[in-house]
Design a protein around this motif. Structure first.
Motif, PDB file in Angstrom:
ATOM      1  N   GLY A 115       1.114  -3.575  -6.229  1.00  0.00           N
ATOM      2  CA  GLY A 115       1.394  -2.304  -5.588  1.00  0.00           C
ATOM      3  C   GLY A 115       0.309  -1.296  -5.880  1.00  0.00           C
ATOM      4  N   SER A 116      -0.049  -0.547  -4.867  1.00  0.00           N
ATOM      5  CA  SER A 116      -1.005   0.547  -5.034  1.00  0.00           C
ATOM      6  C   SER A 116      -0.609   1.620  -4.040  1.00  0.00           C
ATOM      7  CB  SER A 116      -2.438   0.057  -4.770  1.00  0.00           C
ATOM      8  OG  SER A 116      -3.377   1.055  -5.107  1.00  0.00           O
ATOM      9  N   LYS A 123      -4.427   0.424  -9.678  1.00  0.00           N
ATOM     10  CA  LYS A 123      -4.635   1.846  -9.420  1.00  0.00           C
ATOM     11  C   LYS A 123      -5.377   2.047  -8.097  1.00  0.00           C
ATOM     12  CE  LYS A 123      -2.921   3.313 -13.384  1.00  0.00           C
ATOM     13  NZ  LYS A 123      -1.683   4.117 -13.450  1.00  0.00           N
ATOM     14  N   SER A 124      -4.868   2.963  -7.286  1.00  0.00           N
ATOM     15  CA  SER A 124      -5.431   3.143  -5.943  1.00  0.00           C
ATOM     16  C   SER A 124      -6.927   3.461  -5.924  1.00  0.00           C
ATOM     17  CB  SER A 124      -4.639   4.200  -5.164  1.00  0.00           C
ATOM     18  OG  SER A 124      -4.599   5.428  -5.838  1.00  0.00           O
ATOM     19  N   PRO A 125      -7.481   4.242  -6.886  1.00  0.00           N
ATOM     20  CA  PRO A 125      -8.930   4.465  -6.838  1.00  0.00           C
ATOM     21  C   PRO A 125      -9.751   3.189  -7.015  1.00  0.00           C
ATOM     22  CG  PRO A 125      -7.874   6.124  -8.211  1.00  0.00           C
ATOM     23  CD  PRO A 125      -6.839   5.075  -7.935  1.00  0.00           C
ATOM     24  N   LEU A 138      -8.141   0.951  -3.095  1.00  0.00           N
ATOM     25  CA  LEU A 138      -7.917   1.494  -1.753  1.00  0.00           C
ATOM     26  C   LEU A 138      -9.088   2.310  -1.228  1.00  0.00           C
ATOM     27  CD1 LEU A 138      -4.126   2.472  -1.808  1.00  0.00           C
ATOM     28  CD2 LEU A 138      -5.214   0.342  -1.068  1.00  0.00           C
ATOM     29  N   GLN A 139     -10.165   2.413  -2.009  1.00  0.00           N
ATOM     30  CA  GLN A 139     -11.385   3.060  -1.526  1.00  0.00           C
ATOM     31  C   GLN A 139     -12.338   1.964  -1.056  1.00  0.00           C
ATOM     32  OE1 GLN A 139     -11.726   6.233  -1.250  1.00  0.00           O
ATOM     33  NE2 GLN A 139     -10.505   7.247  -2.805  1.00  0.00           N
ATOM     34  N   PRO A 140     -12.827   2.024   0.184  1.00  0.00           N
ATOM     35  CA  PRO A 140     -13.711   0.964   0.679  1.00  0.00           C
ATOM     36  C   PRO A 140     -15.141   1.131   0.177  1.00  0.00           C
ATOM     37  CG  PRO A 140     -13.425   2.618   2.373  1.00  0.00           C
ATOM     38  CD  PRO A 140     -12.550   3.039   1.211  1.00  0.00           C
ATOM     39  N   GLY A 141     -15.269   1.061  -1.153  1.00  0.00           N
ATOM     40  CA  GLY A 141     -16.570   1.247  -1.774  1.00  0.00           C
ATOM     41  C   GLY A 141     -16.740   0.341  -2.973  1.00  0.00           C
ATOM     42  N   PRO A 142     -17.700   0.640  -3.840  1.00  0.00           N
ATOM     43  CA  PRO A 142     -18.023  -0.225  -4.970  1.00  0.00           C
ATOM     44  C   PRO A 142     -16.849  -0.513  -5.897  1.00  0.00           C
ATOM     45  CG  PRO A 142     -19.725   1.439  -4.669  1.00  0.00           C
ATOM     46  CD  PRO A 142     -18.603   1.805  -3.759  1.00  0.00           C
ATOM     47  N   GLU A 144       0.821  -1.215   0.000  1.00  0.00           N
ATOM     48  CA  GLU A 144       0.000   0.000   0.000  1.00  0.00           C
ATOM     49  C   GLU A 144       0.859   1.271   0.000  1.00  0.00           C
ATOM     50  OE1 GLU A 144      -3.100   1.721   3.232  1.00  0.00           O
ATOM     51  OE2 GLU A 144      -3.466  -0.355   2.624  1.00  0.00           O
ATOM     52  N   TRP A 145       2.078   1.156   0.453  1.00  0.00           N
ATOM     53  CA  TRP A 145       2.995   2.311   0.486  1.00  0.00           C
ATOM     54  C   TRP A 145       4.418   1.794   0.513  1.00  0.00           C
ATOM     55  CZ3 TRP A 145       2.176   6.968  -1.002  1.00  0.00           C
ATOM     56  CH2 TRP A 145       3.038   8.016  -0.659  1.00  0.00           C
TER      57      TRP A 145
END
Length: 274
Positions: free
Chosen positions: A209-210, A242-244, A247-251, A154-155
């Motif tokens: 990796g993101s 890609k992080s979007p 790494l977003q806890p959504g759909p 994640e980093w």
């Protein structure tokens, strides 16, 4: 006033979304007309950036600009946004800070947010669509004769391993996270790998990796001291998600993020004869 009009007025009419996932959910439910402000990190759906004013980052927000929008509901995520929430609550704004960390939590979040805006049936249908997609990917992964060992980063400075929903999606997609015990930790500071050599010892077959907020550099990962012996590095199996998407806890994580993980894992399995 009709009963229908009274019911509509019972729900928030002016919503500010401090992170991307409530924006994505509300657009998916056809409730985007309620949104009056969004996070500057929002990229999904793309039209949101053109249609809505950007009033927050992740750890900071333009409180005066948010208040000027006269929101009757603000949605944020995690303890990291506690200071923003406190300022808005002190100003008399109703705030909901979700703190879900797993796949089941994301599904529940979709249903809960939908109910809060009077779109419970649409939200349930959308969540069931996500559940069906997860089940389809899981069924496809169940046919794999091999499961790769996966390291998700994640980093990079310091090294931070993937959060719980990422580890769960890796498993659904057909792989096994090499640091499952760390994925259970909700805070990033508790998922720091003090010794990069631990990744070498875990010998992952695939590295994802993101790096949130910056471009992932596979060549930098491959050049780390001692990492040339890792199967993923040796075989060139280092991939960016890609992080979007993840790494977003959504759909996004349940659809495009999961698909991206599964595609790479399926390719790895295919190269090894299924």
């Amino acid at each position: 006033m009709t009963e229908q009009h009274r019911n509509a007025d019972a729900y928030p009419q002016r919503i500010v979304c401090l992170t991307e996932e409530p924006t994505e959910v509300l657009y998916a439910l056809g409730e985007e007309h309620r949104i009056v402000g969004i996070s500057g990190f929002t990229v999904r759906p793309p039209r949101a950036r053109k249609e809505k004013p950007k009033v927050s980052a992740f750890t900071s927000a333009k409180i005066d600009e948010i208040l000027a929008l006269q929101p009757d509901f603000v949605v944020g995520f995690s303890d990291i946004q506690a200071d923003i929430a406190r300022e808005l609550i002190k100003a008399g704004v109703e705030v909901w800070i979700s703190n879900h960390r797993g796949v089941d939590g994301i599904l529940a979040y979709i249903r809960r947010l939908g109910a809060m805006v009077g779109a419970a049936d649409k939200a349930d249908a959308y969540a069931r669509q996500a559940e069906q997609h997860i089940a389809q990917v899981q069924a496809a992964a169940a046919q794999f004769r091999q499961r790769p060992r996966v390291y998700f980063e994640e980093w990079d400075d310091p090294l931070i391993t993937g959060i719980r929903w990422v580890a769960e999606l890796v498993r659904i997609a057909g792989g096994d996270d090499v640091f499952p015990q760390m994925a259970a930790e909700s805070l990033a500071k508790h998922r720091i790998l003090a010794d990069p050599g631990e990744v070498v010892r875990q010998a992952p077959d695939i590295i994802f990796g993101s790096w949130c907020g910056k471009r992932f550099r596979p060549e930098k990962v491959a050049a780390r001291t001692g990492w040339e012996s890792i199967p993923a590095v040796r075989d060139g199996a280092i991939h960016e998600i890609k992080s979007p998407l993840i790494l977003q806890p959504g759909p996004a994580a349940l659809f495009d993020g999961l698909d991206a993980l599964h595609a790479v894992i399926a390719q790895w399995v295919e190269r090894r004869g299924g």
